[in-house]
Design an enzyme around this catalytic site. Sequence first.
Site, PDB file in Angstrom:
ATOM      1  N   LYS A 181       0.867  -1.193   0.000  1.00  0.00           N
ATOM      2  CA  LYS A 181       0.000   0.000   0.000  1.00  0.00           C
ATOM      3  C   LYS A 181       0.892   1.228   0.000  1.00  0.00           C
ATOM      4  O   LYS A 181       2.017   1.178   0.488  1.00  0.00           O
ATOM      5  CB  LYS A 181      -0.871   0.026   1.263  1.00  0.00           C
ATOM      6  CG  LYS A 181      -2.100   0.900   1.133  1.00  0.00           C
ATOM      7  CD  LYS A 181      -3.234   0.137   0.486  1.00  0.00           C
ATOM      8  CE  LYS A 181      -4.409   1.028   0.133  1.00  0.00           C
ATOM      9  NZ  LYS A 181      -5.563   0.211  -0.311  1.00  0.00           N
ATOM     10  N   ASP A 184      -7.074   4.203  -4.587  1.00  0.00           N
ATOM     11  CA  ASP A 184      -7.729   4.063  -3.283  1.00  0.00           C
ATOM     12  C   ASP A 184      -8.351   5.437  -3.034  1.00  0.00           C
ATOM     13  O   ASP A 184      -8.595   6.190  -3.997  1.00  0.00           O
ATOM     14  CB  ASP A 184      -6.713   3.670  -2.195  1.00  0.00           C
ATOM     15  CG  ASP A 184      -7.388   3.213  -0.897  1.00  0.00           C
ATOM     16  OD1 ASP A 184      -7.832   2.056  -0.833  1.00  0.00           O
ATOM     17  OD2 ASP A 184      -7.481   4.005   0.066  1.00  0.00           O
TER      18      ASP A 184
HETATM   19  P1  NDP Z   1     -13.010   7.578  -3.090  1.00  0.00           P
HETATM   20  O1  NDP Z   1     -11.939   8.585  -2.903  1.00  0.00           O
HETATM   21  O2  NDP Z   1     -13.550   7.330  -4.439  1.00  0.00           O
HETATM   22  O3  NDP Z   1     -14.240   7.914  -2.141  1.00  0.00           O
HETATM   23  C1  NDP Z   1     -14.067   8.001  -0.775  1.00  0.00           C
HETATM   24  C2  NDP Z   1     -15.379   8.362  -0.128  1.00  0.00           C
HETATM   25  O4  NDP Z   1     -15.263   8.245   1.284  1.00  0.00           O
HETATM   26  C3  NDP Z   1     -15.778   9.816  -0.387  1.00  0.00           C
HETATM   27  O5  NDP Z   1     -17.161   9.912  -0.368  1.00  0.00           O
HETATM   28  C4  NDP Z   1     -15.153  10.522   0.796  1.00  0.00           C
HETATM   29  O6  NDP Z   1     -15.754  11.752   1.122  1.00  0.00           O
HETATM   30  C5  NDP Z   1     -15.365   9.535   1.896  1.00  0.00           C
HETATM   31  N1  NDP Z   1     -14.297   9.673   2.895  1.00  0.00           N
HETATM   32  C6  NDP Z   1     -12.979   9.517   2.704  1.00  0.00           C
HETATM   33  N2  NDP Z   1     -12.296   9.768   3.811  1.00  0.00           N
HETATM   34  C7  NDP Z   1     -13.219  10.099   4.731  1.00  0.00           C
HETATM   35  C8  NDP Z   1     -13.144  10.469   6.082  1.00  0.00           C
HETATM   36  N3  NDP Z   1     -11.964  10.543   6.717  1.00  0.00           N
HETATM   37  N4  NDP Z   1     -14.295  10.730   6.737  1.00  0.00           N
HETATM   38  C9  NDP Z   1     -15.476  10.667   6.106  1.00  0.00           C
HETATM   39  N5  NDP Z   1     -15.618  10.321   4.814  1.00  0.00           N
HETATM   40  C10 NDP Z   1     -14.498  10.037   4.141  1.00  0.00           C
HETATM   41  O7  NDP Z   1     -12.417   6.220  -2.452  1.00  0.00           O
HETATM   42  P2  NDP Z   1     -12.889   4.719  -2.685  1.00  0.00           P
HETATM   43  O8  NDP Z   1     -14.348   4.649  -2.901  1.00  0.00           O
HETATM   44  O9  NDP Z   1     -11.988   4.127  -3.686  1.00  0.00           O
HETATM   45  O10 NDP Z   1     -12.504   4.063  -1.286  1.00  0.00           O
HETATM   46  C11 NDP Z   1     -13.430   3.970  -0.210  1.00  0.00           C
HETATM   47  C12 NDP Z   1     -12.995   2.872   0.741  1.00  0.00           C
HETATM   48  O11 NDP Z   1     -12.908   1.614   0.043  1.00  0.00           O
HETATM   49  C13 NDP Z   1     -11.608   3.063   1.366  1.00  0.00           C
HETATM   50  O12 NDP Z   1     -11.608   2.498   2.660  1.00  0.00           O
HETATM   51  C14 NDP Z   1     -10.707   2.212   0.473  1.00  0.00           C
HETATM   52  O13 NDP Z   1      -9.528   1.818   1.135  1.00  0.00           O
HETATM   53  C15 NDP Z   1     -11.620   1.036   0.195  1.00  0.00           C
HETATM   54  N6  NDP Z   1     -11.338   0.231  -0.975  1.00  0.00           N
HETATM   55  C16 NDP Z   1     -11.239   0.794  -2.218  1.00  0.00           C
HETATM   56  C17 NDP Z   1     -11.007  -0.022  -3.312  1.00  0.00           C
HETATM   57  C18 NDP Z   1     -10.973   0.527  -4.692  1.00  0.00           C
HETATM   58  O14 NDP Z   1     -10.851  -0.281  -5.629  1.00  0.00           O
HETATM   59  N7  NDP Z   1     -11.087   1.815  -4.913  1.00  0.00           N
HETATM   60  C19 NDP Z   1     -10.784  -1.469  -3.162  1.00  0.00           C
HETATM   61  C20 NDP Z   1     -10.988  -1.954  -1.820  1.00  0.00           C
HETATM   62  C21 NDP Z   1     -11.227  -1.117  -0.786  1.00  0.00           C
HETATM   63  P3  NDP Z   1     -15.022  13.129   0.758  1.00  0.00           P
HETATM   64  O15 NDP Z   1     -15.213  13.298  -0.699  1.00  0.00           O
HETATM   65  O16 NDP Z   1     -15.681  14.156   1.585  1.00  0.00           O
HETATM   66  O17 NDP Z   1     -13.568  12.942   1.146  1.00  0.00           O
HETATM   67  O1  2IT Z   2      -7.827  -1.639  -0.836  1.00  0.00           O
HETATM   68  C1  2IT Z   2      -7.761  -2.134  -1.975  1.00  0.00           C
HETATM   69  O2  2IT Z   2      -7.863  -3.349  -2.158  1.00  0.00           O
HETATM   70  C2  2IT Z   2      -7.573  -1.237  -3.112  1.00  0.00           C
HETATM   71  N1  2IT Z   2      -7.531  -0.029  -2.928  1.00  0.00           N
HETATM   72  C3  2IT Z   2      -7.402  -1.791  -4.493  1.00  0.00           C
HETATM   73  C4  2IT Z   2      -5.998  -2.259  -4.713  1.00  0.00           C
HETATM   74  C5  2IT Z   2      -5.663  -2.710  -6.104  1.00  0.00           C
HETATM   75  O3  2IT Z   2      -4.467  -3.000  -6.302  1.00  0.00           O
HETATM   76  O4  2IT Z   2      -6.522  -2.781  -6.977  1.00  0.00           O
END
Ligand code: NDP
Ligand code: 2IT
Length: 445
Positions: free
Chosen positions: A125, A165
């Site tokens: 990461k 992420d």
């Molecule tokens: P994005 O940046 O696309 O969206 C994040 C969302 O979460 C936004 O709505 C954001 O709001 C909100 N958010 C982020 N930080 C905070 C905080 N500290 N407090 C409140 N709201 C918050 O990210 P993703 O959708 O990609 O990721 C979301 C979660 O999923 C994370 O935990 C990530 O690690 C996990 N994840 C993502 C994967 C991926 O493929 N993208 C894969 C597996 C897990 P705001 O716009 O106000 O910041």
């Molecule tokens: O938390 C996660 O698994 C991710 N943000 C996606 C990682 C990836 O390599 O696709």
Amino acid sequence: MSYVDRIIEDITKKNSDQPEFLQAAKEVLESLRVVVDADSIYEDNAVLERLVEPERIIQFRVPWIDDKGNVQVNRGYRVEFNSAIGPYKGGLRFHPSVNLSILKFLGFEQIFKNSLTGLPIGGGKGGSDFDPKGKSDREVMKFCQSFMTELSRHIGPDTDVPAGDIGVGGREIGYMFGQYKRLRNEFSGILTGKGLDWGGSLARTEATGYGLVYLVEEHLNQHDDSFKDKTVAISGSGNVAIFAAQKVYQFGGKPVTMTDSNGYIYDPNGIDLDAIKDIKLVQRARLTEYAAGHPGSTYTPTGEGKPWDLKVDIALPCATQNELDLNDAKNLLANGVKIVGEGANMPSTQEAADFLLENGVTFFPGKAANAGGVGTSALEMSQNSERLSWTFEEVDTKLRTIMQTIYNNIAQAAKDYGQEGNYILGANIAGFKKVAGAMLDQGIV
Ligand code: NDP
Ligand code: 2IT
């Protein structure tokens, strides 16, 4: 003192300033007691000592020039945690809260998640404390180019393959890929989540949210049930939340909430996803914009309530770590929630997860439930290796199979260790066994 207790004591001493890492590591170690106590091979070969120590951590300066001509400096990191079963793989997070504790927790979780996908990817990461909010496209590009100038020395298609992420989506991956190509004069699969015209995989954008819903649907189907007519609370309004909601609709359910860091919207008619996509992905604006065009919906600022206060059948936290605490778990239970599936990484506190499990709520931990994203990233790597692109249906079918297999494997592992229905235990053990086996095969390295 037992092996696990000794390791917990040791990591607590060594990482006292890293609460998120300790939270993630302790949860896994607690689950592993039954495995490592039954066979001395793990202790004899210091498997746990090695597992909790990243193979390598890179920290670097990221200088860039903003639109006003001022020099800005951020911190960049890559935690290369474990390469026993494949090249380091895991996302990059750009958020002001990023520090080593958060990246080590995420990298540690990634080891077991990637193992659960059944594909050959190790755990890593990275990211930066850079805040993309309020920055122009040019500023984001400048930052990404500087970040990649250093990161490029440490990654490669067979070494370490980052992805997105929080705060890192298609735009950022594009800028970073362009800079890598320019530095190396090499077009290769060094990042996943790429654009569809330059090496990306169909269905990668949707994969994490879709995968989460596929896993929960598999559980429901095996219990003669489905998402049909279920009310669903979702947090976040980014990549994972949006595509989880989309798949909930496709399965006949109704997502009624979304959040960002400023507050949450509740729309009893069901969230209007076209409006959310426009606000979040096109305008890059705030959820406050939603209420105007959607009579009947309400907006509640952060601190005045959470989506977990509402009466729903299923809760899918898809925003960030520790966003669902014990009090929220109690509210969800009191309102009759049946299933909590973690789309985010570690969105539930330890106390919340324990409480839900003890009170009969079906609980799917992030390392199993959100593994569809990285699983599809591994499929993107396969396509890059053979220089071919598979159709959406092909990738989506493989994603669904991956999630069904994960469900069956974590359910089986929980059963094998006498804790049927404890998917936290099942995921930790099933993920661990493959990595530990590979570490033992490869000797003390
Ligand atoms: P994005 O940046 O696309 O969206 C994040 C969302 O979460 C936004 O709505 C954001 O709001 C909100 N958010 C982020 N930080 C905070 C905080 N500290 N407090 C409140 N709201 C918050 O990210 P993703 O959708 O990609 O990721 C979301 C979660 O999923 C994370 O935990 C990530 O690690 C996990 N994840 C993502 C994967 C991926 O493929 N993208 C894969 C597996 C897990 P705001 O716009 O106000 O910041
Ligand atoms: O938390 C996660 O698994 C991710 N943000 C996606 C990682 C990836 O390599 O696709």
